[in-house]
Design a protein around this motif. Sequence first.
Motif, PDB file in Angstrom:
ATOM      1  N   ALA A 178       8.060   3.581 -12.047  1.00 52.09           N
ATOM      2  CA  ALA A 178       7.989   5.039 -11.913  1.00 52.09           C
ATOM      3  C   ALA A 178       7.252   5.440 -10.638  1.00 52.09           C
ATOM      4  CB  ALA A 178       7.298   5.632 -13.143  1.00 52.09           C
ATOM      5  N   VAL A 179       6.134   4.773 -10.357  1.00 53.71           N
ATOM      6  CA  VAL A 179       5.381   5.079  -9.140  1.00 53.71           C
ATOM      7  C   VAL A 179       6.213   4.753  -7.903  1.00 53.71           C
ATOM      8  CG1 VAL A 179       3.330   4.499  -7.789  1.00 53.71           C
ATOM      9  CG2 VAL A 179       3.147   4.772 -10.272  1.00 53.71           C
ATOM     10  N   ALA A 180       6.917   3.621  -7.932  1.00 55.75           N
ATOM     11  CA  ALA A 180       7.752   3.245  -6.782  1.00 55.75           C
ATOM     12  C   ALA A 180       8.833   4.290  -6.534  1.00 55.75           C
ATOM     13  CB  ALA A 180       8.388   1.874  -7.030  1.00 55.75           C
ATOM     14  N   HIS A 181       9.386   4.863  -7.611  1.00 56.81           N
ATOM     15  CA  HIS A 181      10.392   5.915  -7.457  1.00 56.81           C
ATOM     16  C   HIS A 181       9.797   7.135  -6.766  1.00 56.81           C
ATOM     17  CE1 HIS A 181      13.502   8.843  -8.355  1.00 56.81           C
ATOM     18  NE2 HIS A 181      12.635   9.551  -9.067  1.00 56.81           N
ATOM     19  N   LEU A 182       8.593   7.526  -7.148  1.00 54.86           N
ATOM     20  CA  LEU A 182       7.946   8.686  -6.534  1.00 54.86           C
ATOM     21  C   LEU A 182       7.631   8.427  -5.066  1.00 54.86           C
ATOM     22  CD1 LEU A 182       5.558   9.641  -9.463  1.00 54.86           C
ATOM     23  CD2 LEU A 182       7.559  10.930  -8.685  1.00 54.86           C
ATOM     24  N   ALA A 204      -2.117  -0.822 -20.343  1.00 55.85           N
ATOM     25  CA  ALA A 204      -1.086  -1.499 -19.551  1.00 55.85           C
ATOM     26  C   ALA A 204      -0.356  -0.503 -18.653  1.00 55.85           C
ATOM     27  CB  ALA A 204      -0.101  -2.209 -20.476  1.00 55.85           C
ATOM     28  N   ARG A 205      -0.121   0.713 -19.150  1.00 58.67           N
ATOM     29  CA  ARG A 205       0.555   1.718 -18.332  1.00 58.67           C
ATOM     30  C   ARG A 205      -0.343   2.155 -17.167  1.00 58.67           C
ATOM     31  NH1 ARG A 205       3.422   5.071 -23.399  1.00 58.67           N
ATOM     32  NH2 ARG A 205       4.448   3.191 -24.225  1.00 58.67           N
ATOM     33  N   PHE A 206      -1.637   2.244 -17.409  1.00 56.33           N
ATOM     34  CA  PHE A 206      -2.552   2.559 -16.316  1.00 56.33           C
ATOM     35  C   PHE A 206      -2.566   1.434 -15.276  1.00 56.33           C
ATOM     36  CE2 PHE A 206      -7.074   2.529 -14.723  1.00 56.33           C
ATOM     37  CZ  PHE A 206      -6.901   3.582 -13.843  1.00 56.33           C
ATOM     38  N   GLU A 207      -2.535   0.199 -15.740  1.00 56.02           N
ATOM     39  CA  GLU A 207      -2.468  -0.929 -14.812  1.00 56.02           C
ATOM     40  C   GLU A 207      -1.183  -0.866 -13.986  1.00 56.02           C
ATOM     41  OE1 GLU A 207      -4.658  -3.246 -14.025  1.00 56.02           O
ATOM     42  OE2 GLU A 207      -6.139  -2.349 -15.380  1.00 56.02           O
ATOM     43  N   GLY A 208      -0.088  -0.446 -14.590  1.00 57.71           N
ATOM     44  CA  GLY A 208       1.155  -0.280 -13.850  1.00 57.71           C
ATOM     45  C   GLY A 208       1.037   0.779 -12.775  1.00 57.71           C
ATOM     46  N   TYR A 209       0.289   1.843 -13.078  1.00 59.08           N
ATOM     47  CA  TYR A 209       0.027   2.893 -12.074  1.00 59.08           C
ATOM     48  C   TYR A 209      -0.735   2.310 -10.894  1.00 59.08           C
ATOM     49  CZ  TYR A 209      -2.573   6.860 -10.057  1.00 59.08           C
ATOM     50  OH  TYR A 209      -3.158   7.771  -9.201  1.00 59.08           O
ATOM     51  N   LEU A 210      -1.772   1.521 -11.179  1.00 60.74           N
ATOM     52  CA  LEU A 210      -2.545   0.897 -10.112  1.00 60.74           C
ATOM     53  C   LEU A 210      -1.690  -0.078  -9.311  1.00 60.74           C
ATOM     54  CD1 LEU A 210      -5.911   0.187 -11.999  1.00 60.74           C
ATOM     55  CD2 LEU A 210      -5.359   2.126 -10.501  1.00 60.74           C
ATOM     56  N   ASP A 211      -0.836  -0.829  -9.999  1.00 57.79           N
ATOM     57  CA  ASP A 211       0.077  -1.741  -9.293  1.00 57.79           C
ATOM     58  C   ASP A 211       0.956  -0.975  -8.308  1.00 57.79           C
ATOM     59  OD1 ASP A 211      -0.899  -3.861 -10.782  1.00 57.79           O
ATOM     60  OD2 ASP A 211       0.774  -3.862 -12.213  1.00 57.79           O
ATOM     61  N   ALA A 216       2.433   0.275  -2.690  1.00 54.81           N
ATOM     62  CA  ALA A 216       2.798   1.291  -1.690  1.00 54.81           C
ATOM     63  C   ALA A 216       1.731   1.469  -0.625  1.00 54.81           C
ATOM     64  CB  ALA A 216       3.049   2.622  -2.391  1.00 54.81           C
ATOM     65  N   GLY A 217       0.585   0.768  -0.757  1.00 55.33           N
ATOM     66  CA  GLY A 217      -0.496   0.925   0.208  1.00 55.33           C
ATOM     67  C   GLY A 217      -1.210   2.250   0.087  1.00 55.33           C
ATOM     68  N   LEU A 218      -1.182   2.862  -1.098  1.00 54.40           N
ATOM     69  CA  LEU A 218      -1.831   4.156  -1.305  1.00 54.40           C
ATOM     70  C   LEU A 218      -3.213   3.954  -1.916  1.00 54.40           C
ATOM     71  CD1 LEU A 218       1.150   6.223  -2.799  1.00 54.40           C
ATOM     72  CD2 LEU A 218       0.301   6.210  -0.437  1.00 54.40           C
ATOM     73  N   PRO A 219      -4.174   4.802  -1.571  1.00 55.06           N
ATOM     74  CA  PRO A 219      -5.524   4.653  -2.129  1.00 55.06           C
ATOM     75  C   PRO A 219      -5.587   5.171  -3.564  1.00 55.06           C
ATOM     76  CG  PRO A 219      -5.430   6.595  -0.744  1.00 55.06           C
ATOM     77  CD  PRO A 219      -4.089   5.906  -0.592  1.00 55.06           C
ATOM     78  N   TYR A 220      -6.524   4.615  -4.322  1.00 55.79           N
ATOM     79  CA  TYR A 220      -6.808   5.139  -5.660  1.00 55.79           C
ATOM     80  C   TYR A 220      -7.762   6.315  -5.516  1.00 55.79           C
ATOM     81  CZ  TYR A 220      -8.749   5.553 -10.349  1.00 55.79           C
ATOM     82  OH  TYR A 220      -9.160   6.032 -11.563  1.00 55.79           O
ATOM     83  N   LEU A 221      -7.325   7.484  -5.970  1.00 55.10           N
ATOM     84  CA  LEU A 221      -8.125   8.702  -5.877  1.00 55.10           C
ATOM     85  C   LEU A 221      -8.518   9.130  -7.286  1.00 55.10           C
ATOM     86  CD1 LEU A 221      -5.930  10.583  -3.232  1.00 55.10           C
ATOM     87  CD2 LEU A 221      -7.978   9.187  -2.829  1.00 55.10           C
ATOM     88  N   PRO A 222      -9.768   8.926  -7.682  1.00 50.03           N
ATOM     89  CA  PRO A 222     -10.170   9.212  -9.063  1.00 50.03           C
ATOM     90  C   PRO A 222      -9.972  10.662  -9.468  1.00 50.03           C
ATOM     91  CG  PRO A 222     -12.079   8.703  -7.683  1.00 50.03           C
ATOM     92  CD  PRO A 222     -10.874   8.368  -6.892  1.00 50.03           C
ATOM     93  N   GLU A 223     -10.018  11.584  -8.506  1.00 50.22           N
ATOM     94  CA  GLU A 223      -9.818  12.996  -8.864  1.00 50.22           C
ATOM     95  C   GLU A 223      -8.394  13.290  -9.328  1.00 50.22           C
ATOM     96  OE1 GLU A 223      -9.450  12.777  -4.277  1.00 50.22           O
ATOM     97  OE2 GLU A 223     -10.557  11.789  -5.910  1.00 50.22           O
TER      98      GLU A 223
END
Length: 344
Positions: A178-182, A204-211, A216-223
């Motif tokens: 899903a993230v790759a599609h976005l 597991a779904r959250f881990e997929g988001y982080l993956d 994609a080389g995008l930063p994790y933004l906690p906000e």
Amino acid sequence: MSAEDEGPRKRPTINDIAATAGVSKPTVSRVLNGHPDVSATTRRRVQEVAAELGYVPSSGARALSTGRHGALGLLMPAFSWWGFNELQYGIAHEAEKRGLRLLVQALRPGDEAEREFVTRTLPTLPVDGLILLMPEGMLRYVGDLARSGRPVVVVDDRGNRPGVPYVETTNREGVREAVAHLVAQGRRRIGFLAGQMGSAYARARFEGYLDGLREAGLPYLPELVSLSEEAPVEPLPEDLDAVLDAEPDAVVAAWDEIAFAVMNAVHARGLRIPEDIAVIGFDDSPLARAVRPPLTTVHQPCREMGEAAVRMLADAIEHGTGPANASVPTRLVIRESTGPLSTA
């Protein structure tokens, strides 16, 4: 004398089939019990005669002669979820294909009901194996179920590992897709919302988001992220507002109900979906097609999970062992809630 005056017809027996087909009673028994040591011609003849006579085997007689009932048990939990309909359909369809009957047993809530099922009800059920759907409280009794002498398969997508064969789906991989599609649509500030994080499938779904972010080389933004270890299934309104205040250009929700809440909040702010914010859910519940715009979501293959459970159970009944588990893949269903960024 009319047929109605003759009284009830005598139930056909194996002897009747043998006499009509011109074969021995043991041959009929081997055909009806699925033994391979019968010629195709004889097998077909016996099956045709059995159908013509309307022969229906007695489950009690079958159990005495083969040690099997030709039936599977399905234990339904005390709570409801839309996916149970699809799971049950898959289980029933696969069982029918294999000539197996299905006995559905509802479970009342509470420890006493669970204990009573294991100690009193299960020993009397005329089934050869048991499928448990999402057995949260029953997990403490799985060892007893396994020792009952009948194979057990658990359908549980929440990550429980009870020490018996289980069926799950690819939660982590589904959200990563899903993230790759976005990202492919040009989204760069992708949020993630989840309610209750106590279940392994939510983690597991959250881990997929982080993956997806890492790939994609995008930063994790906690906000842009709302997680909760508390009881609410959906994020609290203030958590949802905080994520939207951080101005994401897309949001992935841990399940469709959260995605619907996101869509309502986006519309309330006068923003457009997908032009301003794209939204993706997880489950592909029936409402995903009905909301406006229709929701892009990760399809959870509930029907296929039910079919896989029956295949695993049938293999265990027939051969004594089966695969340790089955993981049925998700797939991304793309609808109008995602799309390219607005060029206006």
